[in-house]
Design a protein around this motif. Structure first.
Motif, PDB file in Angstrom:
ATOM      1  N   PRO A  32     -15.662  -5.593  26.977  1.00  0.00           N
ATOM      2  CA  PRO A  32     -15.506  -4.318  27.682  1.00  0.00           C
ATOM      3  C   PRO A  32     -16.348  -3.215  27.056  1.00  0.00           C
ATOM      4  O   PRO A  32     -16.711  -3.279  25.875  1.00  0.00           O
ATOM      5  CB  PRO A  32     -14.004  -4.016  27.542  1.00  0.00           C
ATOM      6  N   MET A  33     -16.637  -2.203  27.867  1.00  0.00           N
ATOM      7  CA  MET A  33     -17.382  -1.053  27.363  1.00  0.00           C
ATOM      8  C   MET A  33     -16.606  -0.376  26.236  1.00  0.00           C
ATOM      9  O   MET A  33     -15.380  -0.359  26.211  1.00  0.00           O
ATOM     10  CB  MET A  33     -17.639  -0.062  28.501  1.00  0.00           C
ATOM     11  N   LEU A  34     -17.350   0.182  25.301  1.00  0.00           N
ATOM     12  CA  LEU A  34     -16.744   0.890  24.176  1.00  0.00           C
ATOM     13  C   LEU A  34     -15.915   2.079  24.653  1.00  0.00           C
ATOM     14  O   LEU A  34     -16.231   2.714  25.665  1.00  0.00           O
ATOM     15  CB  LEU A  34     -17.841   1.384  23.226  1.00  0.00           C
ATOM     16  N   GLU A  35     -14.874   2.383  23.900  1.00  0.00           N
ATOM     17  CA  GLU A  35     -14.020   3.534  24.148  1.00  0.00           C
ATOM     18  C   GLU A  35     -13.856   4.315  22.850  1.00  0.00           C
ATOM     19  O   GLU A  35     -14.100   3.784  21.757  1.00  0.00           O
ATOM     20  CB  GLU A  35     -12.650   3.091  24.665  1.00  0.00           C
ATOM     21  N   ILE A  36     -13.432   5.565  22.971  1.00  0.00           N
ATOM     22  CA  ILE A  36     -13.259   6.400  21.781  1.00  0.00           C
ATOM     23  C   ILE A  36     -12.312   5.742  20.784  1.00  0.00           C
ATOM     24  O   ILE A  36     -12.505   5.818  19.563  1.00  0.00           O
ATOM     25  CB  ILE A  36     -12.744   7.799  22.178  1.00  0.00           C
TER      26      ILE A  36
END
Length: 590
Positions: free
Chosen positions: A200-204
């Motif tokens: 998955p795309m990176l998140e904070i």
């Protein structure tokens, strides 16, 4: 490990580490100028173990530690390198790189995750085009090993601890971003295919954004500012999303081809790789518009910390220098991607020239390419004036070259205002490129090639005498970076008359002037022609051909070696077998 191997590593210095002040300076440089765009280590744990120093709180890979030291050398203050006995920054970078390489070559490390982390950092080394183990090589090994251990798979369904899941995500996206930017700069095929991973795309939440304890690198202000760490995380996520767009641009506009298979020979007789990305010859109108829309959507969806704003001295004084550099680099990469998307459309091939949509698309692409050049130059100029340009990574060379190429074309414009602004923009970009030569061989090769091409085309980038403030004395505006020598051989010294001799980068009489937007009237537009060659447009195309096409005789003694050297992370814009600039009229550099 055999005792003789240990002895060899000791002689190579691979088993020694810097003293504490030097070590901490390198770690601070890494934290501020490397980790933000490649967050591939568990920073809090890594720094805590190094600070504790006894091994009781944990152990870290020596290979990874030496690789971190290597990347920090590029950005640490020169006084630390001088005190450690290094004459130049390049000497220090090579010495630290060889430590990491020796450990890798002797299979010192067995943890494959640590090896992937170290190899990604080692991709920032490039010395000569005949290096067998260069950026492209290390990228291939790192990505192959990453696939072997499953870094390309979503870690969420596993029983892996949450902290480790976040680390693996960051390592994978570091692989992906590096792969895309190397492909953009070297015009090499991407090694990671979009359909081959499901991370998955990176998140904070995947980043370490809490303030670090005061005893860990107490002089590093970045670690004491949670808001700054959060903003840097936003920039990294935006960069990952931009790299997805880069994937689509490269697949839409470029094909993998092999030129002169087995015939491209290096200086020592070895065969160089000739697998590169070439602009497609078929009509790509729909694909270009789709990519253009995707990039526009990326831009408008940026969170507030990622929006570009002109940096100020107050930003630097407040300890936000790393944020200024990363934000500028993000937008320079965006505009370089736009330029790569639209360059093949400016002078289309004969097959697409007859298409009824050719003229309209070409006008749009011409404006996009020029605007991208202006914006890259503005961002570079702002960094230069704040003495932050030297903190750009090797990607800085990649993004500067498209702007420099367009400035050179505009210097040949019949419009005086366009010529003047192009000269100022060219001086700005070359001033930044000069600073980057302190670190990167790719900047050397780019400078030498541009000099040979300009001599061949008869282009004079110097300001006319008596024309405003950018006359002969304007070269004094080339302010040295914070740690550069200010003596006769330093980056801030006025360039000698033979400025294109391979040791200087900024033309005589050129300084870093203010870049403004030239008028976009008909006379100021680049005279590239639309779908046919003739009249003034034909003259311009002939001049451009002189700039980049060395013809059957090659570039001659002064340029042949330079062209052959364009093989690093910026080589895709100029290297033999590649259409210069990705499609300006299909002009080839042989």
């Amino acid at each position: 490990m055999a005792i003789e191997d240990v002895g060899h590593l000791w002689k190579k210095g691979a088993l020694t580490i810097p003293d504490v002040p030097f070590r901490d300076a390198l770690l601070s440089a890494y934290v501020e100028y490397v980790h933000p765009y490649m967050p591939l280590i568990e920073l809090r744990e890594f720094l805590s173990i190094v600070e504790e120093g006894t091994g009781e709180s944990g152990r870290i890979s020596l290979l990874l530690f030496q690789a971190v030291m290597f990347t920090g050398v590029a950005f640490v203050d020169m006084s630390h390198l001088t005190a450690a006995g290094y004459a130049t920054r390049k000497d220090a970078r090579k010495a630290f790189y060889l430590k990491s390489r020796a450990l890798y070559d002797f299979d010192y490390e067995t943890d494959r995750v640590a090896i992937v982390q170290a190899l990604l950092l080692m991709t920032y080394w490039y010395e000569t085009p005949d290096d067998q183990k260069d950026t492209w090589h290390w990228m291939g090994v790192a990505i192959s090993l990453a696939h072997t251990i499953g870094l390309h798979r979503n870690p969420s369904p596993t029983t892996m601890p949450p902290r480790k899941q976040k680390l693996w995500k960051r390592i994978w996206w570091s692989c992906f971003m590096r792969d895309r930017l190397v492909a953009l700069g070297m015009r090499r095929p991407t090694r990671i295919k979009d359909e081959d991973f499901d991370v998955p795309m990176l998140e904070i939440e995947d980043f370490e954004t809490e303030e670090f304890p005061s005893h860990i690198l107490p002089s590093c202000r970045t670690l004491r500012n949670s808001a700054l760490l959060t903003d840097l995380a936003h920039l990294c996520i935006a960069k990952a999303k931009l790299c997805l767009c880069i994937s689509h641009v490269l697949s839409a506009q470029y094909s993998v081809l092999i030129r002169d298979q087995g015939q491209a020979m290096g200086q020592e007789g070895n065969t160089r790789s000739s697998v590169m990305l070439f602009p497609k010859k078929l009509d790509q109108t729909d694909e270009v518009r789709d990519c253009d829309s995707e990039l526009a959507e990326w831009l408008v969806s940026l969170p507030e910390p990622c929006l570009y704003r002109a940096p100020t001295p107050e930003d630097v004084d407040a300890g936000r220098a790393s944020l200024v550099v990363q934000r500028a680099l993000l937008h320079m990469c965006y505009h370089a991607t736009l330029s790569a998307l639209h360059r093949p459309q400016v002078l289309p091939s004969a097959e697409t020239a007859a298409h009824p949509q050719c003229r309209a698309l070409q006008d749009v692409s011409r404006r996009q390419v020029r605007e991208a050049s202006r914006e890259i130059t503005r961002a570079a100029q702002a960094l230069f004036h704040l003495q932050l340009a030297r903190y750009l990574p090797t990607t800085g060379v990649t993004v500067l070259l498209p702007a420099i190429i367009i400035h050179l074309l505009d210097i040949k414009s019949p419009n005086g205002g366009t010529r003047d602004e192009a000269r100022k923009g060219f001086a700005t970009c070359m001033g930044v490129l000069e600073l980057l030569r302190d670190n990167y061989a790719a900047a050397d090769f780019a400078t030498q090639f541009l000099g040979a091409a300009m001599r061949k085309a008869g282009i004079d980038a110097a300001e006319p005498q008596g024309n405003g403030t950018a006359g002969t004395d304007a070269r004094a505006g080339l302010t040295p970076p914070p740690d550069s020598s200010t003596g006769p051989s330093g980056a801030g010294a006025p360039p000698p008359s033979n400025f294109w001799d391979g040791s200087n980068a900024t033309p005589n009489g050129m300084g870093v002037g203010e870049v403004t937007t030239p008028p976009d009237d008909a006379d100021a537009e680049m005279k590239l022609g639309n779908c046919e060659v003739g009249g003034e447009e034909g003259v311009f195309e002939e001049q451009f051909g002189a700039l980049v096409d060395f013809g059957e005789g090659g570039p001659g003694a002064e340029g042949a070696e330079m062209v052959g050297g364009m093989h690093g992370e910026s080589g895709g814009f100029m290297m033999g077998g590649m259409e210069f600039g990705g499609g300006w009229g299909g002009v080839m550099v042989e």
